[in-house]
Design a protein around this motif. Structure first.
Motif, PDB file in Angstrom:
ATOM      1  N   TYR A   2       0.844  -1.194   0.000  1.00  0.00           N
ATOM      2  CA  TYR A   2       0.000   0.000   0.000  1.00  0.00           C
ATOM      3  C   TYR A   2       0.874   1.237   0.000  1.00  0.00           C
ATOM      4  N   SER A   3       0.514   2.200  -0.803  1.00  0.00           N
ATOM      5  CA  SER A   3       1.252   3.461  -0.855  1.00  0.00           C
ATOM      6  C   SER A   3       0.262   4.609  -0.862  1.00  0.00           C
ATOM      7  N   ALA A   4       0.293   5.413   0.218  1.00  0.00           N
ATOM      8  CA  ALA A   4      -0.613   6.550   0.291  1.00  0.00           C
ATOM      9  C   ALA A   4      -0.239   7.573  -0.768  1.00  0.00           C
ATOM     10  N   GLN A   5      -1.217   8.029  -1.507  1.00  0.00           N
ATOM     11  CA  GLN A   5      -0.990   9.011  -2.553  1.00  0.00           C
ATOM     12  C   GLN A   5      -1.708  10.308  -2.189  1.00  0.00           C
ATOM     13  N   PRO A   6      -1.116  11.454  -2.482  1.00  0.00           N
ATOM     14  CA  PRO A   6      -1.804  12.717  -2.224  1.00  0.00           C
ATOM     15  C   PRO A   6      -3.095  12.795  -3.013  1.00  0.00           C
ATOM     16  N   LEU A   7      -4.112  13.364  -2.397  1.00  0.00           N
ATOM     17  CA  LEU A   7      -5.407  13.456  -3.045  1.00  0.00           C
ATOM     18  C   LEU A   7      -5.433  14.631  -4.018  1.00  0.00           C
ATOM     19  N   PRO A   8      -5.856  14.433  -5.255  1.00  0.00           N
ATOM     20  CA  PRO A   8      -5.978  15.548  -6.192  1.00  0.00           C
ATOM     21  C   PRO A   8      -6.937  16.600  -5.643  1.00  0.00           C
ATOM     22  N   PRO A   9      -6.704  17.880  -5.937  1.00  0.00           N
ATOM     23  CA  PRO A   9      -7.532  18.945  -5.362  1.00  0.00           C
ATOM     24  C   PRO A   9      -9.023  18.771  -5.600  1.00  0.00           C
ATOM     25  N   GLN A  10      -9.431  18.206  -6.754  1.00  0.00           N
ATOM     26  CA  GLN A  10     -10.848  18.126  -7.064  1.00  0.00           C
ATOM     27  C   GLN A  10     -11.440  16.742  -6.788  1.00  0.00           C
ATOM     28  N   GLN A  11     -10.710  15.885  -6.084  1.00  0.00           N
ATOM     29  CA  GLN A  11     -11.224  14.543  -5.825  1.00  0.00           C
ATOM     30  C   GLN A  11     -12.470  14.625  -4.955  1.00  0.00           C
ATOM     31  N   GLU A 279       4.922  22.956   5.853  1.00  0.00           N
ATOM     32  CA  GLU A 279       3.863  23.966   5.723  1.00  0.00           C
ATOM     33  C   GLU A 279       4.262  25.037   4.711  1.00  0.00           C
ATOM     34  N   LEU A 280       5.495  25.466   4.750  1.00  0.00           N
ATOM     35  CA  LEU A 280       5.946  26.493   3.811  1.00  0.00           C
ATOM     36  C   LEU A 280       5.940  25.972   2.378  1.00  0.00           C
ATOM     37  N   LEU A 281       6.303  24.714   2.194  1.00  0.00           N
ATOM     38  CA  LEU A 281       6.267  24.132   0.851  1.00  0.00           C
ATOM     39  C   LEU A 281       4.830  24.055   0.336  1.00  0.00           C
ATOM     40  N   GLU A 282       3.892  23.814   1.242  1.00  0.00           N
ATOM     41  CA  GLU A 282       2.493  23.673   0.846  1.00  0.00           C
ATOM     42  C   GLU A 282       1.799  25.011   0.611  1.00  0.00           C
ATOM     43  N   THR A 283       2.175  26.026   1.372  1.00  0.00           N
ATOM     44  CA  THR A 283       1.377  27.255   1.402  1.00  0.00           C
ATOM     45  C   THR A 283       2.065  28.472   0.804  1.00  0.00           C
ATOM     46  N   THR A 284       3.316  28.325   0.351  1.00  0.00           N
ATOM     47  CA  THR A 284       4.020  29.463  -0.250  1.00  0.00           C
ATOM     48  C   THR A 284       4.725  29.009  -1.535  1.00  0.00           C
ATOM     49  N   THR A 285       5.233  30.004  -2.242  1.00  0.00           N
ATOM     50  CA  THR A 285       6.063  29.716  -3.421  1.00  0.00           C
ATOM     51  C   THR A 285       7.509  30.152  -3.172  1.00  0.00           C
ATOM     52  N   LEU A 286       7.891  30.232  -1.910  1.00  0.00           N
ATOM     53  CA  LEU A 286       9.247  30.652  -1.572  1.00  0.00           C
ATOM     54  C   LEU A 286      10.271  29.720  -2.210  1.00  0.00           C
ATOM     55  N   PRO A 287      11.390  30.247  -2.668  1.00  0.00           N
ATOM     56  CA  PRO A 287      12.472  29.383  -3.160  1.00  0.00           C
ATOM     57  C   PRO A 287      12.947  28.453  -2.048  1.00  0.00           C
ATOM     58  N   MET A 288      13.551  27.341  -2.432  1.00  0.00           N
ATOM     59  CA  MET A 288      13.956  26.336  -1.460  1.00  0.00           C
ATOM     60  C   MET A 288      14.934  26.895  -0.435  1.00  0.00           C
ATOM     61  N   ALA A 321       2.976  17.861  -5.004  1.00  0.00           N
ATOM     62  CA  ALA A 321       1.890  16.984  -4.569  1.00  0.00           C
ATOM     63  C   ALA A 321       0.909  17.680  -3.641  1.00  0.00           C
ATOM     64  N   PHE A 322       1.405  18.579  -2.773  1.00  0.00           N
ATOM     65  CA  PHE A 322       0.563  19.109  -1.701  1.00  0.00           C
ATOM     66  C   PHE A 322       0.337  20.618  -1.741  1.00  0.00           C
ATOM     67  N   SER A 323       0.875  21.317  -2.707  1.00  0.00           N
ATOM     68  CA  SER A 323       0.737  22.771  -2.719  1.00  0.00           C
ATOM     69  C   SER A 323      -0.727  23.187  -2.767  1.00  0.00           C
ATOM     70  N   ARG A 324      -1.055  24.172  -1.918  1.00  0.00           N
ATOM     71  CA  ARG A 324      -2.409  24.747  -1.886  1.00  0.00           C
ATOM     72  C   ARG A 324      -2.403  26.162  -2.465  1.00  0.00           C
ATOM     73  N   VAL A 325      -1.324  26.513  -3.145  1.00  0.00           N
ATOM     74  CA  VAL A 325      -1.202  27.855  -3.725  1.00  0.00           C
ATOM     75  C   VAL A 325      -1.696  27.821  -5.161  1.00  0.00           C
ATOM     76  N   ALA A 326      -2.655  28.674  -5.445  1.00  0.00           N
ATOM     77  CA  ALA A 326      -3.195  28.739  -6.811  1.00  0.00           C
ATOM     78  C   ALA A 326      -2.127  29.283  -7.747  1.00  0.00           C
TER      79      ALA A 326
END
Length: 329
Positions: A2-11, A279-288, A321-326
């Motif tokens: 089993y491998s958990a996969q991120p859920l697509p935004p519109q699932q 959280e920063l990877l998910e919610t911002t577009t900041l460089p690494m 996989a997890f970004s919530r930034v449009a």
């Protein structure tokens, strides 16, 4: 495997079936609904929680009250995740529940248990050769009855493939937050924790309890020091800094910090920095490089090493996989 996969935004909404076997724990059945109901993704519910049992209708709880369970076990057929709540009866479980769990496992569903719900998974043969846990007062019984289980005696929760098991009471909260984080990322899970006024997602390997009580003359925890550290994650904090803030020696800090959290101060600090980076990877577009500095991980190379070691993904892959930034256009 089993491998958990991120859920697509519109699932479509993720369906969770909570199995109640009498006498069921009211706390155990309430916990999933309380937390999953707080998940909102792009303004829409992330989960639908349904409750099921062998014979729909009133089900006795471990406290002697009855709860109304409206669905039969066939509710598991349409679910994505099945959670077996703890019960006061750990033997002679209804064979229909065991058969339904075996079918759900064969269908590839994610299956979890809270507290003594692990006994149902073990009796169904789903935990043979797998790492699992239960409430610490019942771990010896679980190990004696089901020696094929790779028993993890003092952890909050553990995942082995498609199966998850947790200890009792508050560890069920940790398990549900872990599920939310797996599906929707750290930012969503930590927001749910804030809404529910509970601790942020804790690592499953944290111990269930400690044999070292806090000294009576102090009577307070290091919660304030941990909160202070969370506000200064981007700074090069040392044991000396933490001890100075707490007003104790480094030796006392290390001993009592481990007693409270099950981790050394520096292990706890690294965990929090990785969570901040997620959280920063998910919610911002900041460089690494900026994500690394803001989370206290130093450099982009250090960020990549820690994220890949912890999650099995590069920071870029995790963000994808997890970004919530449009994104524009």
């Amino acid at each position: 495997m089993y491998s958990a996969q991120p859920l697509p935004p519109q699932q479509p909404v993720h369906r969770v079936a909570v199995v109640a076997a009498p006498p069921v724990s009211m706390f155990n059945i309430a916990t999933p609904e309380m937390l999953f109901a707080k998940v909102q993704v792009d303004g829409a519910p992330g989960y639908e929680t349904v409750f099921c049992t062998v014979d729909p209708g009133p089900v006795t709880t471990s406290s002697g009250l009855d709860v109304q369970i409206p669905n039969g076990l066939d509710a598991m057929d349409d679910s994505d995740t099945v959670i077996v709540a703890g019960t006061g009866s750990r033997e002679a479980l209804d064979p229909r529940i065991l058969d339904a769990l075996r079918k759900a496992a064969a269908d590839g569903k994610r299956i979890a248990s809270i507290c003594t719900g692990a006994f149902a998974l073990a009796e169904a043969g789903l935990l043979d050769g797998r790492a699992a846990t239960t409430y610490w007062t019942y771990t010896r019984e679980l190990g004696d009855r089901f020696p094929a289980v790779d028993l993890q005696e003092d952890v909050l929760y553990v995942q082995d493939g498609q199966f998850m098991t947790s200890s009792g009471y508050a560890a069920g909260i940790d398990l549900c937050l872990h599920i939310i984080r797996t599906d929707y990322g750290a930012a969503v899970a930590n927001n749910v924790a804030r809404l529910a006024l509970v601790a942020p997602v804790r690592p499953g390997g944290q111990t269930q309890f400690t044999d070292t009580p806090l000294p009576a003359e102090r009577g307070v925890s290091f919660a304030c020091t941990r909160a202070w550290a969370m506000q200064h994650l981007d700074e090069p904090l040392t044991l000396t800094d933490l001890a100075r803030n707490a007003g104790v020696s480094i030796r006392t800090l290390t001993r009592r910090f481990h007693a409270e959290t099950g981790r050394s101060p520096l292990q706890w600090l690294l965990h929090q920095r990785i969570e901040r980076a997620r959280e920063l990877l998910e919610t911002t577009t900041l460089p690494m490089a900026q994500v690394a500095r803001a989370s206290g991980l130093g450099t982009a190379d250090s960020l990549r090493q820690h994220i890949q070691r912890r999650l099995g993904l590069t920071p870029s892959a995790y963000r994808a996989a997890f970004s919530r930034v449009a994104t524009a256009g």
